[in-house]
Design an enzyme around this catalytic site. Structure first.
Site, mmCIF file in Angstrom:
data_model
loop_
_atom_site.group_PDB
_atom_site.id
_atom_site.type_symbol
_atom_site.label_atom_id
_atom_site.label_comp_id
_atom_site.label_asym_id
_atom_site.label_seq_id
_atom_site.Cartn_x
_atom_site.Cartn_y
_atom_site.Cartn_z
ATOM 1 N N GLU A 49 0.766 -1.245 0.078
ATOM 2 C CA GLU A 49 -0.039 0.014 -0.054
ATOM 3 C C GLU A 49 0.834 1.166 -0.029
ATOM 4 O OE1 GLU A 49 -3.329 0.436 -0.742
ATOM 5 O OE2 GLU A 49 -3.235 -1.826 -0.737
ATOM 6 N N CYS A 77 3.776 -1.877 -8.943
ATOM 7 C CA CYS A 77 2.731 -1.466 -8.392
ATOM 8 C C CYS A 77 2.891 -0.313 -7.551
ATOM 9 C CB CYS A 77 1.985 -2.613 -7.801
ATOM 10 S SG CYS A 77 0.077 -2.406 -7.291
ATOM 11 N N ARG A 104 -3.587 6.231 -9.346
ATOM 12 C CA ARG A 104 -3.670 5.185 -8.396
ATOM 13 C C ARG A 104 -4.857 4.491 -8.793
ATOM 14 N NH1 ARG A 104 -2.566 7.504 -2.763
ATOM 15 N NH2 ARG A 104 -3.905 9.380 -3.797
ATOM 16 N N ILE A 132 -3.280 -5.822 -9.527
ATOM 17 C CA ILE A 132 -4.098 -5.807 -8.196
ATOM 18 C C ILE A 132 -4.304 -4.386 -7.733
ATOM 19 C CG2 ILE A 132 -4.148 -6.306 -5.819
ATOM 20 C CD1 ILE A 132 -2.522 -9.019 -6.623
ATOM 21 N N HIS A 168 2.631 -7.295 -10.918
ATOM 22 C CA HIS A 168 3.246 -7.963 -10.002
ATOM 23 C C HIS A 168 3.941 -9.212 -10.523
ATOM 24 C CE1 HIS A 168 1.646 -5.762 -6.667
ATOM 25 N NE2 HIS A 168 0.501 -5.781 -7.144
ATOM 26 N N GLU A 170 6.047 -10.643 -9.109
ATOM 27 C CA GLU A 170 6.558 -11.367 -8.103
ATOM 28 C C GLU A 170 5.598 -12.000 -7.667
ATOM 29 O OE1 GLU A 170 5.922 -8.017 -7.955
ATOM 30 O OE2 GLU A 170 4.909 -7.752 -6.102
#
EC number: 4.3.3.6
Lengths: 197, 294
Positions: A49, A77, A104, A132, A168, A170
């Site tokens: 976040e 992100c 965002r 996400i 992402h 990852e």
């Protein structure tokens, strides 16, 4: 040469990045304190976040240190948001490393989060991208090269030593983006600008 | 092609919350305090657990107006609770655009036999668990995130500690079990065999597991991280304390730097008093929310 890649470990998906850097055959270090930045050749700003991370970065001196730092950086992100020069809705960007404007949550809420196969400039295979509550890049200005799009939205950019993507890698097993970044770090280190020891 | 609601997208959302604190809020004002303190998400509800306890009666999913108010007040993700097995409450929350649903024992269960079939939904779910059987059943139903049940609204960490230790101990045991032992373990735990196989293969749970149910101080939050929690839910602990703003910030920092004891000491020094707690032994079995869920 084995590169030492730090992952900013204040909040977010740190473990996944550590694993992928190691899978590339390089050394991965979680970074919790500013003095630890001296031990690394490149830094990954993970997903998480961005507002929570920024607050902790301010609290522990990272904002100032990273603004002044020449380290190559890779943001995914939330990390992309941290790297941007401008963030829609904020008066000032966080670190101002990439000459871009990001927005965002621009694909919608979690229910709109998605995965897709992407073509990425400089990467031969299709990349599996997991978005996400993802940001997108509204505009990429001088020095920022666009690497990938989803429909009409820019989702990946790079400059000489900064890489920022909306999604992402990852969360997948693929090391292509990490290898891409480590190649950038290596190139920068070979040019003699390494701040590592 | 773009695919929404995949397992990676739903579990991944929880991965992004790791190392963070999720705070219960009952209105926009509290949501803003939580966001400013560095919370990674807020849980919108009508009453915090300690007030649910005090009020008695039936506790239901919160008024959609509260959800909307909180959603428009903050940019961080918003979660909300539905009753165990309440398909319609869950679908309504999904349609309101909440980012995560907690199928929660804090509310009065709507179904005393069945939990929601959570993999039918696009929105991801978090569920409480006390042991590997509960954890594996919830994952089998499609939960994308877990948390300890603890004992909500008590400000007493003892149950969350019990549940975190139990789940982690059982994960370690499963990691070294032979395949024939695993089937009997599945039978004994009432756990889906394929979920146990996945736990064995990974050596850990396939989804993140947060601490919840009794966190009242920065030390409590840090303790749960020390015991292997991926992050922390704070229910009544923030807004039932003497100074919510300071408590919220201190709990966030203690969660990040959970092994920096000097820092945690400094944070704790100027906080004022924590929420008033309840001894677990004073709660009858019927009053214990952790007994809910099956």
């Amino acid at each position: 040469m084995v590169m030492r890649i730090g992952i900013l470990a204040l909040q977010g998906a740190v473990r996944e990045h550590l694993k992928l850097v190691e899978a590339c055959g390089h050394e991965a270090l979680p970074i919790k304190r500013v003095d630890e930045l001296e031990q690394i050749d490149g830094l990954i700003l993970p997903g998480g976040e961005s507002t929570a991370m920024r607050r902790l970065m301010d609290r522990y001196g990272f904002t100032e240190a990273l603004r002044a730092s020449d380290l190559p950086m890779f943001g995914t992100c939330a990390g992309l948001i941290l790297l941007a020069e401008n963030v829609v809705g904020l008066e000032e960007g966080h670190l101002g490393k990439l000459n871009i404007t990001v927005e965002r949550n621009s694909f919608g809420r979690q229910i709109d989060s998605f995965e897709a196969e992407l073509d990425v400039e400089g990467i031969d295979e299709k990349a599996t991208a997991i978005f996400i509550r993802a940001p997108h890049i509204v505009s990429a200005d001088t020095g920022a090269e666009v690497l990938s799009w989803v429909d009409d939205k820019i989702v990946a950019v790079r400059s000489d030593r900064h890489l920022g993507i909306s999604f992402h890698p990852e969360l997948t097993d693929s090391t292509v983006f990490h290898q891409f970044f480590i190649d950038m770090v290596q190139k920068y280190a070979e040019a003699g600008f390494s701040v590592g020891t | 092609m773009q695919q929404t609601g995949t397992e990676r997208v739903k579990r991944g959302m929880a991965e992004m919350q790791k190392g963070g604190v999720i705070m219960d809020v009952v209105n926009a004002e509290q949501a803003k305090v939580a966001e400013a303190a560095g919370a990674v998400a807020v849980m919108a509800l009508e009453r915090v657990p300690s007030d649910i306890r005090a009020a008695g009666g039936v506790a239901r999913a919160c008024d959609p107006r509260i959800v909307e108010e909180v959603v428009s007040a903050v940019s961080i993700p918003v979660m909300a609770k539905c009753r165990i097995g309440h398909i319609t409450e869950a679908r309504v929350l999904e349609s309101l655009g909440v980012d995560y649903i907690d199928e929660s024992e804090v509310l009065t269960p709507a179904d005393e036999v069945f939990h929601l079939k959570k993999d039918d939904y696009t929105v991801p779910f978090v569920c409480g668990c006390r042991n590997i059987g509960e954890a594996a059943r919830r994952i089998g139903e499609g939960a994308s995130m877990l948390r300890t049940k603890g004992e909500p609204g008590t400000g007493n960490i003892v149950e969350a500690v019990r549940h975190m230790r139990m789940v982690n101990q059982e994960v370690r045991q499963i990691s070294v079990m032979s395949d024939d032992e695993l089937m009997t373990e599945a039978k004994n735990q009432g756990a889906p065999y394929d979920v146990l196989q996945e736990i064995k293969r990974l050596g850990k749970l396939p989804v993140v597991n947060f601490a919840a149910g009794g966190v009242a101080t920065p030390q409590d939050a840090a303790l749960m991280m020390e015991l292997g929690a991926d992050g922390v839910f704070v229910g009544s602990g923030v807004f039932k304390s003497e100074n919510p703003e300071k408590f919220a910030k201190a709990i966030v920092e203690a969660t990040t730097h959970y092994q920096d004891y000097e820092l945690i000491g400094r944070l704790a020094k100027e906080l004022g008093s924590a929420m008033k707690g309840i001894d677990i032994n004073q709660l009858s079995l019927e009053e214990r929310m952790q007994e809910r869920g099956w």
